[in-house]
Write a protein that holds these residues in place. Structure first.
Motif, short mmCIF file in Angstrom:
data_model
loop_
_atom_site.label_atom_id
_atom_site.label_comp_id
_atom_site.label_asym_id
_atom_site.label_seq_id
_atom_site.Cartn_x
_atom_site.Cartn_y
_atom_site.Cartn_z
N VAL A 87 0.84 -1.20 0.00
CA VAL A 87 0.00 0.00 0.00
C VAL A 87 0.87 1.25 0.00
CG1 VAL A 87 -1.67 1.32 1.34
CG2 VAL A 87 -1.97 -1.15 1.06
N ARG A 88 1.93 1.25 0.79
CA ARG A 88 2.84 2.41 0.84
C ARG A 88 3.44 2.67 -0.54
NH1 ARG A 88 6.80 0.82 4.49
NH2 ARG A 88 5.71 1.80 6.24
N ALA A 89 3.86 1.62 -1.23
CA ALA A 89 4.51 1.79 -2.53
C ALA A 89 3.54 2.33 -3.57
CB ALA A 89 5.10 0.46 -2.99
N VAL A 90 2.31 1.80 -3.57
CA VAL A 90 1.32 2.26 -4.54
C VAL A 90 0.94 3.71 -4.25
CG1 VAL A 90 -1.03 1.93 -5.39
CG2 VAL A 90 0.46 -0.05 -5.04
N ARG A 91 0.76 4.04 -2.98
CA ARG A 91 0.39 5.40 -2.64
C ARG A 91 1.51 6.39 -2.99
NH1 ARG A 91 -3.48 7.22 -3.32
NH2 ARG A 91 -4.85 6.43 -1.67
N ALA A 92 2.77 5.99 -2.79
CA ALA A 92 3.89 6.87 -3.14
C ALA A 92 3.94 7.12 -4.64
CB ALA A 92 5.21 6.24 -2.67
N ALA A 93 3.61 6.09 -5.43
CA ALA A 93 3.64 6.24 -6.89
C ALA A 93 2.43 7.00 -7.41
CB ALA A 93 3.71 4.86 -7.55
N TYR A 94 1.30 6.89 -6.71
CA TYR A 94 0.05 7.51 -7.18
C TYR A 94 -0.64 8.22 -6.01
CZ TYR A 94 0.95 4.70 -11.24
OH TYR A 94 1.54 4.15 -12.33
N PRO A 95 -0.18 9.40 -5.65
CA PRO A 95 -0.72 10.11 -4.48
C PRO A 95 -2.21 10.44 -4.59
CG PRO A 95 1.38 11.07 -5.18
CD PRO A 95 0.97 10.12 -6.25
N ALA A 96 -2.71 10.62 -5.82
CA ALA A 96 -4.11 11.04 -5.99
C ALA A 96 -5.05 9.88 -6.32
CB ALA A 96 -4.21 12.10 -7.09
N LEU A 97 -4.54 8.67 -6.46
CA LEU A 97 -5.36 7.52 -6.85
C LEU A 97 -6.32 7.14 -5.72
CD1 LEU A 97 -5.88 5.21 -8.93
CD2 LEU A 97 -4.11 3.90 -7.71
N THR A 98 -7.58 6.91 -6.05
CA THR A 98 -8.52 6.40 -5.07
C THR A 98 -8.23 4.92 -4.84
OG1 THR A 98 -10.18 7.97 -5.86
CG2 THR A 98 -10.95 6.18 -4.46
N LEU A 99 -7.93 4.57 -3.60
CA LEU A 99 -7.38 3.26 -3.29
C LEU A 99 -8.20 2.58 -2.20
CD1 LEU A 99 -4.88 1.59 -4.18
CD2 LEU A 99 -3.64 2.62 -2.27
N ALA A 100 -8.50 1.30 -2.41
CA ALA A 100 -9.16 0.47 -1.41
C ALA A 100 -8.37 -0.81 -1.23
CB ALA A 100 -10.59 0.15 -1.84
N VAL A 101 -8.59 -1.50 -0.11
CA VAL A 101 -7.95 -2.80 0.11
C VAL A 101 -9.02 -3.81 0.48
CG1 VAL A 101 -5.70 -1.88 0.78
CG2 VAL A 101 -7.43 -2.25 2.55
N ASP A 102 -8.81 -5.04 0.03
CA ASP A 102 -9.69 -6.16 0.38
C ASP A 102 -8.88 -7.15 1.19
OD1 ASP A 102 -11.45 -8.24 0.61
OD2 ASP A 102 -11.78 -8.51 -1.53
N CYS A 103 -9.29 -7.37 2.44
CA CYS A 103 -8.54 -8.22 3.37
C CYS A 103 -8.99 -9.68 3.33
CB CYS A 103 -8.69 -7.69 4.79
SG CYS A 103 -8.32 -5.94 4.95
N GLY A 104 -10.10 -9.97 2.67
CA GLY A 104 -10.56 -11.34 2.57
C GLY A 104 -10.89 -11.99 3.89
#
Length: 334
Positions: free
Chosen positions: A146-163
């Protein structure tokens, strides 16, 4: 008034990806009109139940509305809705109260052994037009991706699925600093109090997936989430899924519809339900592989947008029966 003269049930194993199994139900009425439905996943018990009871329930019986057919099976219910709306020249989305003509889509990405590879996959989806990405995470493979994706795309709307894989909330609370929109299915669905504790600590909305309207009650009472992850084919009927929608909306929740597996019919029903006014979050019907689908046009997103089929009746898609029969491992006809 529909009167079914023939039914067929197909057990198909899809040839690509995880080789998902589906049960497909085809109903044909006296005038030759057909309706199709699908249940996704291994279903030996469902197969036996359909084989034993479906003919007596449907063949030669007049019924006014799909809700008057007490099948208890989502594929039969879907086929009844498809047939009933086709006979009336009405899209399923209209029949159940849908108001949207198009839907924003999320794309779901599975875990990757390499952080760099995951970021590259996210980049591919962003370039394809997606503005919303859902990452599948598990304990031990969560904060760093999550940290890596957020650093690459600061404005991207992001969700996580924990299953439902977590047993404590420490790591999930740590994720909240990365501006997540939704934390989906963090704990086993039976642990309402764990969901409530997490929702109290994070700014992100916690999403819970249930399979019956009654299962929402404790969550609503404890304010244990703010999002309903609505998978229409997990409910025994489309009307029951609609009731869950209504109850969540009345409580002020957002709703995300999900149903990206199967041969295309379940996805089409998911799109119809996602057109309901309370389904405010991006819809998830994009899970590959698309070439598993037996419907035309393919159900999916174009540049991050899913069209709701409003110019064709029923589910809005035609079925490639030749391919269905070729893929079928078992068939029974009555």
């Amino acid at each position: 008034m529909p009167r079914v003269r023939e039914l067929e049930v197909f057990r198909v194993v899809l040839p690509h990806g995880r080789r998902t199994e589906s049960l497909l139900v085809k109903l044909t009425d006296q005038g030759g009109m057909t309706g199709w439905g699908e249940t996704v996943g291994p279903a030996p018990k469902a197969w036996s139940r359909l084989e034993e009871s479906l003919a007596a329930l449907l063949i030669g019986v007049d019924w006014e509305h799909p809700d008057s057919v007490p099948s208890g099976d989502s594929a039969v219910d879907m086929a009844c809705w498809d047939l009933w709306t086709r006979m009336r020249g009405m899209p399923l989305a209209d029949a159940i109260g849908g108001t949207r003509t198009s839907l924003m889509a999320t794309v779901r990405l599975s875990p990757d052994a390499s952080i760099e590879s995951l970021v590259t996959r996210v980049n591919q989806q962003v370039c394809a037009g997606y503005g919303h990405v859902t990452l599948d995470i598990r304990p031990g493979s969560d904060v760093e991706p999550v940290r890596a994706v957020r650093a690459a795309y600061p404005a991207l709307t992001l969700a996580v699925d924990c299953g439902g894989a977590y047993t404590d909330r420490e790591q999930l609370v740590a994720l909240d600093s990365y501006g997540l929109e939704v934390i989906e299915r963090p704990f086993p669905v039976s642990d309402v109090y764990a969901h409530a504790s997490l929702q109290d600590e994070v700014a992100a909305s916690v999403a819970v997936e249930v399979c019956a309207t009654s299962d929402l009650d404790d969550y609503l009472t404890l304010r244990a989430a703010r999002v309903l992850l609505l998978r229409p084919t997990a409910f025994p009927s489309i009307s029951e899924a609609r009731r869950a929608h209504d109850r969540a909306v009345a409580a002020g929740w957002d709703i995300q519809c999900s149903g990206g597996q199967g041969a295309g019919l379940a996805r089409a029903a998911t799109v119809a339900v996602a057109s309901l006014p309370g389904c405010t979050l991006p819809c998830d019907v994009t899970q590959p592989p698309r070439n598993n689908q037996i419907v035309t046009p393919i159900v999916g997103a174009n540049a991050g947008v899913i069209a709701v089929p409003l110019t064709q009746p029923g589910l809005g898609h035609s079925v490639d029966e030749t391919r269905v029969r070729r893929l079928a491992k078992d068939v029974f006809t009555s």
